[in-house]
Design an enzyme around this catalytic site. Structure first.
Site, PDB file in Angstrom:
ATOM      1  NE  ARG A  35      -4.177  -1.937   0.872  1.00 42.18           N
ATOM      2  CZ  ARG A  35      -4.724  -2.925   1.597  1.00 42.18           C
ATOM      3  NH1 ARG A  35      -4.527  -2.979   2.908  1.00 42.18           N
ATOM      4  NH2 ARG A  35      -5.487  -3.822   1.026  1.00 42.18           N
ATOM      5  N   GLY A  84       7.922 -19.818  13.715  1.00 40.60           N
ATOM      6  CA  GLY A  84       8.861 -19.063  12.874  1.00 40.60           C
ATOM      7  C   GLY A  84       9.781 -19.924  12.044  1.00 40.60           C
ATOM      8  CE  LYS A  88       2.504 -18.198  16.418  1.00 46.22           C
ATOM      9  NZ  LYS A  88       3.345 -17.439  17.384  1.00 46.22           N
ATOM     10  N   GLY A 147      10.607 -12.692  13.950  1.00 47.01           N
ATOM     11  CA  GLY A 147      11.690 -11.905  13.399  1.00 47.01           C
ATOM     12  C   GLY A 147      11.821 -12.119  11.901  1.00 47.01           C
TER      13      GLY A 147
END
Lengths: 434, 434
Positions: free
Chosen positions: B45, B132, B203, B300
């Site tokens: 955007r 992750g 999760k 991260g």
């Protein structure tokens, strides 16, 4: 769809584990794969009578399995490197996929075997070869495929780790624990492969190859066993906040790749320092994800059978695809393997635990520290213990990292001192920092 | 071979991480895949200016990416469940493979999304959605494919684990640590998803589905946050040899499946109790391999980017195969998902840590133990602390496992005692035995 037919050669711990698992977990496995996997042929020199072989073709001539036109996938779990090599190469020549748990075979003859498989368009899978039921091969080849892997350090021999754990927990001597481990069936009658680090070196050879994209180079692994460790060293290490583990370490450096198996001090607060008994664990440092650790059972019928069957499932999935979708055997495309040099042990860089037995008189410590300093070696910690033999004291020194060649030189000078009364004990120490 | 073209929608932490990784590790990745992966189109955007978008098509209309005929694989990393759902379904309808890190989207709309993908013959990959950079999805779906998975327990929210680690290490209060975590960027300005266990529940929904072969059922997860934990409870737990971790637990029982996220006491000598700070870990108990543990960074740019790119590599490999070689989205074949009931929290079985604030007078402990006994609850340990408020003392009790319903009844009776002066604090306790 018609069932996939599997031939198993060898029904020892691994083969028997896979055989039972395919039966016991058949429902769960076919819910996953959408195909029925049938053990159609077993090659065993003698029937132990332990397995229900009803409805399974049994051959005493194990080559009958790899020559059976009905068999799609051959599971080689006889061990050894002579007959096993011939068997696997014959299976490949016959256009069969192969699943093997044989780390010695792959570490020593893997380059030849994978080349034959690639030429023939078949797949050789080997998850069970390292860390038993922990899917470390899949993790390195696929899960971490986006990373440049920097180093890995693994507890990859359960027998060795069991012995070290017992030495520490109970203050026992190596020979004493080994004898018990043999009685319990954790160690072989001839324990050489386990306690001299050879088994770990086979596994490290495979891990390093798929981590870095280099050919298998077993002969270049520096290997040191745990047979000379004393309970005193285990206990001094503990006092300084360290545990001694037998690690397989593979590391990239600007000069080349370190490949080494040896007893190693690691800080007691590291996760991998808390892997006890026969368990395995591999710590992997990669450039994107950072450190990750994989832990579980490295041996036994269930864990190794689990890895063999996971490989069979992978191969079953690849049966309906063309070769391009295969994960490369050594993680990297065959024409992309690098000829990065493997460093000789003299060129590795590591910290050290040193134990010196010194005459208990003034000036000795000054001589010792002078020699270290002259060789460019910085001291991290010193622990001087009260005398336990008449007139001599143990002095424990932890150093900062240094090139092994420099340490060899320093140890030579230390041992030349008249007040150092025994050979210097050295154990490498790794920070395992990210 | 022509490059594989990837469109990335969203260049936040995850998208930017994947974008950079594909560039930085391009050599290593194409050594593995044998194909060049090119980010050809990015939908954002606003351009943050943080990424070198030279040579990449950039669209402010993010739907332009999923409608781009050149794009083979769409990476959806905008988060949220409204636009993201529409975007992913459009990509699928356009015949594109999808890689997403969006756990909320999958936990809530995954059944619909995977059905659409299966109907269209495309693949939706989601390794980055859980833990992750730790390849736990691949491990459960492929590495442990031979196993019947019995239970799993995970530290799957890094922010929550950071807060609990700080509370323990520094004896600090929840609110205090949360404020610092927000300042450091470890916690969002609105921390609800993290500290109330919602993110972990998303999760866990995904992990349970691929572990057991059941549809995604987010609404049935029992979820309890860490906001009411006090440093006193953290410290009493420590004194008894336990750590408090916020665990996501999924377990098969004969009656059905437990799905729950809550603070949990676990023995301090367990490996998973030693997972500190923002790190994640998942412990999996399977019937063949036994317990295995997977540890690493759960958030991260590097770790999540690593998982997104590993998924891209997997999809690239599947581009040259037919559908039969795909690993099923939820590990089990779509027609093999089971309608095993999910248990209400009242029906789960677990041990407990109880803290009662009692008047410091004779007979109170006798009343307490009588009530527990009447409800069939056995006591594992009792710790009575000296009074710290005038006339009242904290009494800590560890119980053996009991059905939650019975515990609710017992707590009702305990709170009715006139000498119990405050609501009973309860924290579940898990042995995590194999």
């Amino acid at each position: 769809m018609k069932p996939v037919k599997v031939g198993i050669v060898g029904l020892g711990t691994v083969g028997g584990g896979a055989f039972n698992l395919l039966k016991e977990n058949a429902a769960e496995i076919s819910r996953r794969t959408g195909r029925y996997i049938q053990v159609s042929h077993v090659g065993i020199r003698r029937d132990s009578g332990k397995y229900d072989l009803h409805g399974v073709k049994v051959s005493q001539d194990i080559f009958a399995v790899v020559n059976d036109p009905e068999v799609d996938i051959v599971v080689e779990v006889i061990g050894g490197t002579t007959t096993a090599r011939e068997l696997v190469l014959t299976a490949i020549a016959n256009g069969k996929h192969v699943v093997t748990a044989n780390k010695a075979l792959l570490a020593e003859f893997g380059n030849e075997i994978f080349a034959a498989a690639e030429a023939k368009g078949v797949y050789v899978a080997f998850e069970a070869a390292v860390a038993g039921g922990v899917p470390i091969i899949k993790v390195l080849r696929e899960g971490l495929a986006a990373n440049r892997i920097e180093w890995l350090a693994g507890i990859i021999n359960g027998t060795g780790n069991y012995i070290l754990t017992e030495m520490r927990d109970k203050g026992r001597d190596f020979a004493d624990v080994l004898k018990e481990a043999q009685a319990l069936g954790y160690a072989e009658a001839d324990p050489t492969f386990d306690v001299e680090g050879i088994d770990a070196a086979h596994k490290l050879t495979i891990l390093a190859s798929i981590a870095f994209g280099i050919p298998l180079q077993f002969a270049k692994v520096y290997t040191e066993g745990i047979t000379r460790l004393t309970r005193e060293d285990v206990s001094y290490a503990e006092e300084l906040g360290y545990r001694i583990k037998n690690l397989g370490i593979a590391r990239r450096t600007p000069e080349g790749i370190e490949l080494r198996v040896h007893p190693t001090l690691i800080s007691a607060d590291r996760l991998i320092a808390n892997v006890h008994g026969v368990k395995n664990a591999v710590l992997v440092q990669s450039n994107a994800v950072g450190p990750t650790l994989y832990y579980g059972a490295g041996a036994g019928a269930g864990p190794t059978g689990s890895a063999v069957v996971a490989d069979i499932v992978d191969v079953v999935r690849s049966l309906s695809s063309d070769n391009n979708s295969y994960v490369p055997h050594l993680a990297f495309q065959p024409n992309e393997l690098a000829d990065t040099p493997i460093l000789p042990v003299e060129a590795i860089r590591t910290a050290y635990y040193l134990r010196l037995q010194a005459n208990d008189k003034p000036g000795v410590l000054a001589d010792v520290t002078r020699i270290l300093s002259e060789n460019g070696i910085s001291i991290e910690a010193i622990l001087q213990k009260p005398a336990h033999e008449a007139g001599t004291v143990p002095v424990i020194i932890l150093t900062k990292p240094v090139i092994e060649r420099e340490m060899n030189r320093a140890i030579g000078s230390l041992e030349a001192l008249t007040d150092i009364v025994a050979p210097v004990v050295r154990i490498r120490l790794e920070a395992l920092d990210a």
